[in-house]
Scaffold this active site. Structure first.
Site, short mmCIF file in Angstrom:
data_model
loop_
_atom_site.label_atom_id
_atom_site.label_comp_id
_atom_site.label_asym_id
_atom_site.label_seq_id
_atom_site.Cartn_x
_atom_site.Cartn_y
_atom_site.Cartn_z
N SER A 53 37.46 40.43 35.92
CA SER A 53 36.29 41.00 34.91
C SER A 53 36.69 41.59 33.66
O SER A 53 35.97 41.82 32.95
CB SER A 53 35.75 42.31 35.80
OG SER A 53 36.48 43.27 36.09
N LYS A 122 37.45 49.15 33.86
CA LYS A 122 36.34 48.42 32.79
C LYS A 122 36.66 49.01 31.53
O LYS A 122 37.35 50.04 31.45
CB LYS A 122 34.91 49.02 33.47
CG LYS A 122 34.43 48.34 34.67
CD LYS A 122 34.33 46.81 34.83
CE LYS A 122 33.88 46.50 36.04
NZ LYS A 122 34.02 45.06 36.42
#
Length: 284
Positions: A53, A122
């Protein structure tokens, strides 16, 4: 043996025999483990990247060092930072994992990841007070300012796979997105279940360095686009108010001190002046 020689012998103690390495080893190991535990808890912790990700910024198997010290002094995640945070609400699937005693011990001191800790990594796009949005075919915007995102995975668009917004980030929360937008179930995908906004208190710390493998060693700075003028639009109205309050405090204290001095020097006059001022303010 002469008398002098005997006195000299009594004046010098026998040197202590140094302890063997094997006797010192348990102490050294104990100190090292205590230091490792303290570093993991308060300073730095290593995390392994488990998914795609955050490509190409981070690859699967990379080890990053996360700064856990600054949050202890009240620092909060800022736009553009890569942060590790606890699962805010079923972002990760339930997994049944078992660890043996050795794995439990090493995870406790930060040398291995814990199976009980559900951590994600993230990039912070918006913080409390920001309005974030992205239309299909367009750029991600923060408070109306478009972001230039050179860190995106090659071939990815800013949000074509999942447009969003505009949404306002509540105070004490953050909006996060992966750099590999087409392979990141980030804030965009959790708006319906109510966990899109990640609470700041879920943040473990900021990832600052890729420490392993050595050929990928490097820092993780905040991209320049997050420093563009006017991006922090939510702060425009609060800065003058804060400055005004800071300037008003010493003036109020000075006036109170002056009034006390006047009352001590001339109680009747001061009382009359204060009454006249109160009457004038009521009429106004």
């Amino acid at each position: 043996m002469s008398e002098g020689a005997g006195e000299e012998g009594r004046g010098h103690a026998k040197p202590k025999k140094p302890r063997s390495f094997w006797k010192e080893l348990p102490l050294l190991v104990g100190i090292a483990l205590i230091l490792a535990l303290l570093i993991k808890t308060f300073l730095l912790q290593a995390f392994s990247i488990p998914s795609n990700s955050m490509q190409n910024t981070l690859q699967v198997g990379d080890r990053v060092l996360v700064d856990k010290l600054t949050p202890w002094f009240g620092a909060e995640p800022e736009r553009g930072e890569v942060v590790v945070f606890r699962d805010p609400g079923q972002w990760l699937p339930e997994q049944e994992t078992e660890q043996n005693a050795v794995q439990v011990f090493f995870s406790a001191i930060g040398l291995m990841p814990s199976a009980d800790e559900k951590d994600l990594i993230k990039r912070v796009i918006g913080v409390g007070g920001d309005t974030v949005a992205c239309e299909k075919g367009g750029s991600v915007t923060v408070n109306g300012k478009a972001l230039d995102e050179p860190y995106l995975y090659p071939g990815n668009t800013p949000c074509d796979d999942k447009p969003f917004g505009p949404v306002k980030v509540p105070k004490g929360h953050m909006w996060v997105m992966g750099d590999h937008r087409a392979d990141s179930l980030d804030s965009r995908y959790h708006q319906r279940d109510g966990s899109a906004m990640v609470p700041v208190d879920k943040a473990v710390g900021r990832a600052v360095v890729v420490a392993w493998p050595l050929d990928r060693w490097g820092t993780l700075p905040v991209p320049d686009t997050f420093g563009q003028e006017g991006l922090a639009a939510n702060m425009v109205g609060t800065a003058p108010a804060a400055l005004g309050l800071a300037g008003a405090v010493p003036i109020v204290l000075w006036r109170r001190k002056r009034r006390k001095a006047e009352r001590r020097s001339s109680p009747d006059t001061a009382t009359a002046a204060a009454g006249a001022a109160d009457a004038a303010s009521i009429k106004g």
